[in-house]
Structures are given as C-alpha cells and as structure tokens.
Write a protein that holds these residues in place. Structure first.
Motif, short mmCIF file in Angstrom:
data_model
loop_
_atom_site.label_atom_id
_atom_site.label_comp_id
_atom_site.label_asym_id
_atom_site.label_seq_id
_atom_site.Cartn_x
_atom_site.Cartn_y
_atom_site.Cartn_z
N ARG A 119 0.85 -1.19 0.00
CA ARG A 119 0.00 0.00 0.00
C ARG A 119 0.88 1.24 0.00
O ARG A 119 1.81 1.35 0.78
N ASP A 120 0.60 2.17 -0.87
CA ASP A 120 1.28 3.45 -0.94
C ASP A 120 1.14 4.15 0.41
O ASP A 120 0.07 4.15 1.01
N ARG B 203 1.06 7.26 1.18
CA ARG B 203 0.05 8.34 1.15
C ARG B 203 -1.36 7.78 1.25
O ARG B 203 -2.22 8.35 1.90
N GLU B 204 -1.57 6.64 0.62
CA GLU B 204 -2.88 5.99 0.69
C GLU B 204 -3.15 5.52 2.11
O GLU B 204 -4.25 5.71 2.65
N ARG B 205 -2.14 4.95 2.75
CA ARG B 205 -2.29 4.50 4.13
C ARG B 205 -2.56 5.69 5.05
O ARG B 205 -3.41 5.62 5.93
#
Length: 133
Positions: free
Chosen positions: A16-17, A19-21
C-alpha cells in the motif's frame, strides 16, 4: 488538507502506498482528540466549519486518518498564533492550493526537461540529415 510535502518519492508499506495508508480513516474521534491534544467538541466544530472531513463508517461513525491528524495539529498551531476559524480555513485552503501548484510546477518542469532533450535530439538529427555532422 494539511500534510504531505514530501519528496514525491512513493514509499510502500505492505503493498500500500504510504500516502494511501495515511489517508485511511482509522481513529475514532476520542482517539484523534487525545492524540492531538484537543477536545472532541472542537473537532466536531472544525468539521462543521469545513476544516476537515473525516471518513465515515457505514453506520456514520467518524474515522480520522493520519492526514486528518496532521490537519488537526495544523489547526491547533494556527489557533495558537491567534487566527480565528475563518482565518484558519483560509490558510488551510491556500496551503492546499500552494501544494497543488507546486506539484503542477514540478510536473511542468519535468515535461520541459523532456521536451528540451527531445528538441536537442531533433536538432542533432536535422544537422545529420543536412550533412552537417
């Protein structure tokens, strides 16, 4: 709103990126309030004023992300500097706009470098075609 001013490099965490997390709503309002050192009522007021918009579960429970926590900390810092909530909202909007413009400018600079390199190559090809090389 507040948040990432990183290098643009994308880190990954378990597929998971980052920033996404950081944007995933995981904290209940009580935990968010404790982590940033403010009251739950303050957080609700900030939401009513449009300063942040947490995720909500299907049942309507607020879930705050790391990005939301950074925004809450920024709100606290701006309030400590003497701004009212209208001023805080304006600063947050301008900071978000500035981040967007900075990202756009970075992309345009990258595009410009690529076009200059292409142009240099085309000029070299033209000189060769004209027998100048």
């Amino acid at each position: 709103m507040a948040g990432s001013g990183g290098s643009g490099a994308v880190e990954h965490d378990g597929g998971r990126d980052v920033r996404e997390r950081d944007a995933m709503g995981v904290y209940a309002i009580s935990v968010a309030a404790e982590l940033v050192g403010t009251g739950q009522q303050n957080i609700r007021q900030y939401e009513r004023k449009g300063l942040l918009t947490p995720e909500r579960t299907d049942g309507g429970t607020r879930r705050y992300s790391e990005t939301d926590l950074a925004t809450l900390r920024r709100i606290g810092a701006l309030l400590d500097e003497g701004l009212n909530l209208a001023g805080v909202k304006l600063v947050l909007e301008l900071e978000a706009e500035n981040r967007g413009l900075t990202e756009d400018n970075r992309g345009l600079a990258d595009d410009n470098r690529e076009l200059r390199a292409d142009n240099k190559g085309l000029r070299r090809d033209l000189r060769r075609a004209r027998g100048g090389d």
